[in-house]
Scaffold this motif. Sequence first.
Motif, mmCIF file in Angstrom:
data_model
loop_
_atom_site.group_PDB
_atom_site.id
_atom_site.type_symbol
_atom_site.label_atom_id
_atom_site.label_comp_id
_atom_site.label_asym_id
_atom_site.label_seq_id
_atom_site.Cartn_x
_atom_site.Cartn_y
_atom_site.Cartn_z
ATOM 1 N N HIS A 1 -59.518 18.552 26.837
ATOM 2 C CA HIS A 1 -58.836 19.467 27.751
ATOM 3 C C HIS A 1 -57.731 18.686 28.478
ATOM 4 N N GLY B 1 -44.765 22.297 26.529
ATOM 5 C CA GLY B 1 -45.698 22.178 25.401
ATOM 6 C C GLY B 1 -45.185 21.337 24.254
ATOM 7 N N ASP C 1 -45.434 19.531 18.643
ATOM 8 C CA ASP C 1 -46.349 20.362 19.417
ATOM 9 C C ASP C 1 -47.386 19.448 20.071
ATOM 10 N N SER D 1 -54.285 20.335 28.205
ATOM 11 C CA SER D 1 -54.120 21.222 27.056
ATOM 12 C C SER D 1 -54.015 22.689 27.477
ATOM 13 N N SER D 2 -53.225 23.427 26.726
ATOM 14 C CA SER D 2 -53.088 24.867 26.962
ATOM 15 C C SER D 2 -54.108 25.656 26.167
ATOM 16 N N THR D 3 -54.768 25.019 25.213
ATOM 17 C CA THR D 3 -55.657 25.763 24.314
ATOM 18 C C THR D 3 -57.119 25.351 24.460
ATOM 19 N N GLU E 1 -50.103 20.143 21.368
ATOM 20 C CA GLU E 1 -51.489 20.535 21.069
ATOM 21 C C GLU E 1 -51.943 20.017 19.720
ATOM 22 N N THR E 2 -51.077 20.163 18.710
ATOM 23 C CA THR E 2 -51.512 19.910 17.328
ATOM 24 C C THR E 2 -50.797 18.738 16.665
#
Lengths: 129, 727
Positions: free
Chosen positions: B206, B263, B288, B196-198, B290-291
Motif C-alpha cells: 500500500h 501516478g 505507471d 498506492s492508488s490500487t 502501480e504496475t
Amino acid sequence: MVSFSKTSGAGRILVPLLGLLIALLGLVLFLGGAYLLFLGGSPYYVLMGTALLLSGYLLGSGDIRGAWLYLASWAATILWTIYEVGFDWWAWLPRDFGPTIIAALVVACLPLLRRQENQDLRSGSFDHA
Amino acid sequence: MRKSIALATTALLGGALFQPAVAQVRTSDGAPSETMNDQQNVPEKFRAPPPSAPQAPGVNAANLPDNPEINAADIPPMVPQASANPAPADWPAYGRGDAQNRYSPLAQITPENVGKLQRVFVYHTGSKPAPGQQNKWAAETTPIKVGDSLYMCSALNDVMRIDAATGKEIWRHASGVKYQSIPYTAACKGVTYYTSSTVQEGQPCHNRIIASTLDMRLMEMDAETGKSCEAFGFGGQINLMQGMGESVPGFVSMTTPPPVINGIVVVNHEVLDGQRRWAPSGVIRGYDAETGKFVWAWDVNNPEDHHQPGPGKFYSRGTPNSWAAMTGDNELGLVYVPTGNSAGDYYSALRSDQENAVSSSVVALDVKTGSPRWVFQTVHKDVWDYDIGSQVTKFDYKAADGTVTPAMLVPTKRGQTFVLDRRTGKPLPEFPVEERAAPSPGPVQGDPRSATQPWSVAFPRLGFPPLKESDMWGMSPIDQLFCRIKYRQADYEGEFTPPRLHRPTIEYPGYNGGSDWGSMAYDPQSGIVIANWNNTPMYDQLLTREQAVKQGLMPVDAPGFNPSAGGAEGAGAMAETPFGVSVEPFWNRFTGMMCNKPPYGMIEAIDIKTKKVLWQRPLGTARANGPWGLPTGLPLNIGTPNNGGSVVTAGGLVFVAAATDNQIRAIDIKTGKDVWSDVLPGGGQANPMTYEVNGRQYVAIMAGGHHFMMTPVSDALVVYALPADSH
C-alpha cells in the motif's frame, strides 16, 4: 677579498646562507617574472627578482648594503601590495608573508653584519667597497 | 564558400576519427557509410546486437524485451501523497515536500539552544570502498522520513528502513549493484515514498519505496517490510536499459529519487560526460507507478515517437542527459527536467537543432504525453559543462499588487538564478532575463558559439567579478607567480570564453558551480532563499586527436579503457568528434592549491521580495585543508569548495555541511553567523534534513565524503538532537 675570519662562527655561516637563499629566490622571481612580463603581466616580479639577486650577492659578500637593499625591497613590496589589492588580507598572504619572515631574518642578521663591518673597518679590509 | 570548406574539414576529421571505432565492429555489409547528423544512421556499433548475442556483465545493455505499455488515460487517479502536504514532523521527499524547498516548520531547535545539540545515533550504511578498490564514493544521500521511520539508500543502492529515534535498522533491501556499475560516482541521493492508488491500506505494498539504481533498474518495495512489490514490473523491478542500445556498466546510471506525478513515475539518468559523441541516449521516460508499465518516452531527436524502440532500434544517441533531481507538479501535470549537455560536451558542431533547443535547460514535460509544454534554456550551445545540477524549487510568488504566481527557482552552475512562471516557463516580470553578448563565434572552425547568453539581471548573481591577474594566489610570491603565468598563458575573455586548441582557457564560473546538486533552500514564510555556491574556476583545453591518444584518453566502452587515465568530469576522449578535451581545476598541481584567491565557497541569504542579499559569507574553514593536501587545523573561515545543500527551519536556523572542512554547522538566519558546528566522521557532501519523533526534533546528515572533493569517505549517517531532558 672579504673575510669573515674574525666574526663569530654563526655569522660566518648564517649570513652567506641567507644571502644564498635570497639570491635563489631572486633568480626564480627574475626568470619567472621576465616570462610573466613577456606574457603581458605585472613587472613587479622581474624587478623584485633583480633586487633580490643583487641583495643576495651583497649579503653573501658580507656587505651590509645587501640587508638594506632587501629591507627596501620589502618595504616596496608592502606599498605594491596596497597598490594592487588594498587591504584584502587573504591577498596579502602570498605577497608579504614569506618576504616578511625573510625580512625578520635579515634584521636579525644586522648585528652580525655591523660587527663584520666594524671589524673590516678596523682591519682596513673594507677597501673593496 | 569558406563555411563549406570548414564543414568539409570537420567531416574529414570526424571521418578519420571513426576509423578505430568502426574497426572494432564486424560490419555485415562491409559498407558502413554513416551520416554523422542522422540519428537513425549512427554507426553500426551502437545498433542493438542480435538477441542471441551475449550481454555485457552487470548491466544488460540492449535488446531487453519491451515492457508492456499502458495509456496514460488508463492510469487510476493518484491518491493524496505524503509529500503533497507534509506533516510538520515529516520529511517525506528528497527536498521535504512536493515544493522541494528544503524548509521545515519545526522550531524546537533555535539559535539559543542549538549549542546543546548532541549526537543521538550514528547509522552505518555499510557501503564504502573495499581495500584495493579505486575510491569512487560520494553517497550524497538524504534520508526521507515518514511516520517513525527513515528510509534511505546506500551508495550502492541497498535500501534501508531505520527507526528514526534510535537508528535501529528495521529492514534492508539488498539491490545487488556491483562495483563495475559505478559511473563517475557511487551516489544515491534518495528514495521516493509512494502510496498506492490500487492497493488497500493494510495490504502489502500500500505504501511503497521507489528506488533507482546505478545499474539502471527501477525498484518498488513495500515500505512496511522492504519486500519487493511483485505487481510492479518483473518481480518488483524494471530494467531501464531497455531500448538504450549498446552500453557498458557505469556508462549510464541513476542517482536521484524519481518523482511520481499523477501516478506516473518519471526517470532520468546520467550519461558519463566526455566519452563519445554517440553515447547512450539521455531519454526521459514515464512508467505507471502501480504496475511499472511503460507510458511514454521523451527522446530528443525522435520527438514524435513516444513509444519504446522497435526491435533493433534504440533511443537516439548522444542526446542531452538529465542527472539532477527532477521536480513534479501534480496540479499542472508537469515534470520539470533539469537537462545537461549533448554527449561530447566541449564540441557542439555535431548536435542537432532539437538537441540545441533543450540542452542545459529546464524542460517541462506533460506527464500524460511526454511532450515538452515549455523549455527554458540557461546556456545556449553549452561547451562548458554548465549542465543544470540543481533541483528546481517551486514556490508561490506574491507580487507587490497581491497577485500570486506559481513560480520556480532555477539555480545554475553559472550562479544565475532564473525565476520562472511554472505555467509558461517565462521569467516573472519582476525577474527579467536579458540576452547579453558573449564571445562569439570563437576560435573553433565550423563550431560557432552563440552570440548571446541569458542573464537573470534582477536576482543577485552568485559569483564574484571576472578574474584578474592580481587575483592569483599562493603561499609565497613564487607560487603566486606560477599562477600569474598560468593566468596569462590562458585565453580568458570572461564568462563563456570558448575552449580552443593549443591554448588553455579559463572557465569561470567552473563546472562545479555556482549552484550544483545541493540546490537551494527557500523559506516560504519569510521569502528568504538560502544558496551556497562555489568559486572554483577550471582550466580547459581542446586536444587534437593525436594529443588525446597520446594522453591515453579513450571512452569508457573502449576495449582497452583504463579508468585511471581519464574519465568523466575531467579529461575526456570525446570520441567521434574531432577533439578530445583536457579539463582540470585552475590550480597549482604541485601544491594542490587553487590559483585564484579565496574564498572558494560561499553561502548567502537573499530576500526574494526585495531581491537584496541579507548576508553573504565564506562557507568552510581551513581546518582540514591546506597545501599538499595537509590539514592546517586552522579555524580560519577561508570558504572551501562545497557540494550539498542546506535546510532552513522555522526555528530560525540554516543547517549545512557541504564544505571540505568536514563539519556540519547551524547558521542563525538573521545574522549569517555560525551558532553551532560539529566535526563529522567523513565529508558532509550531502543535503541534511530534519524531522520530529515523539516531540523531539532531529537533524540528520550523511557524512559520506566525496572522492573528487578529496574528503574522507565514510558510511555514517549522523543524527543530532537536543538532550532528551532539555525540551
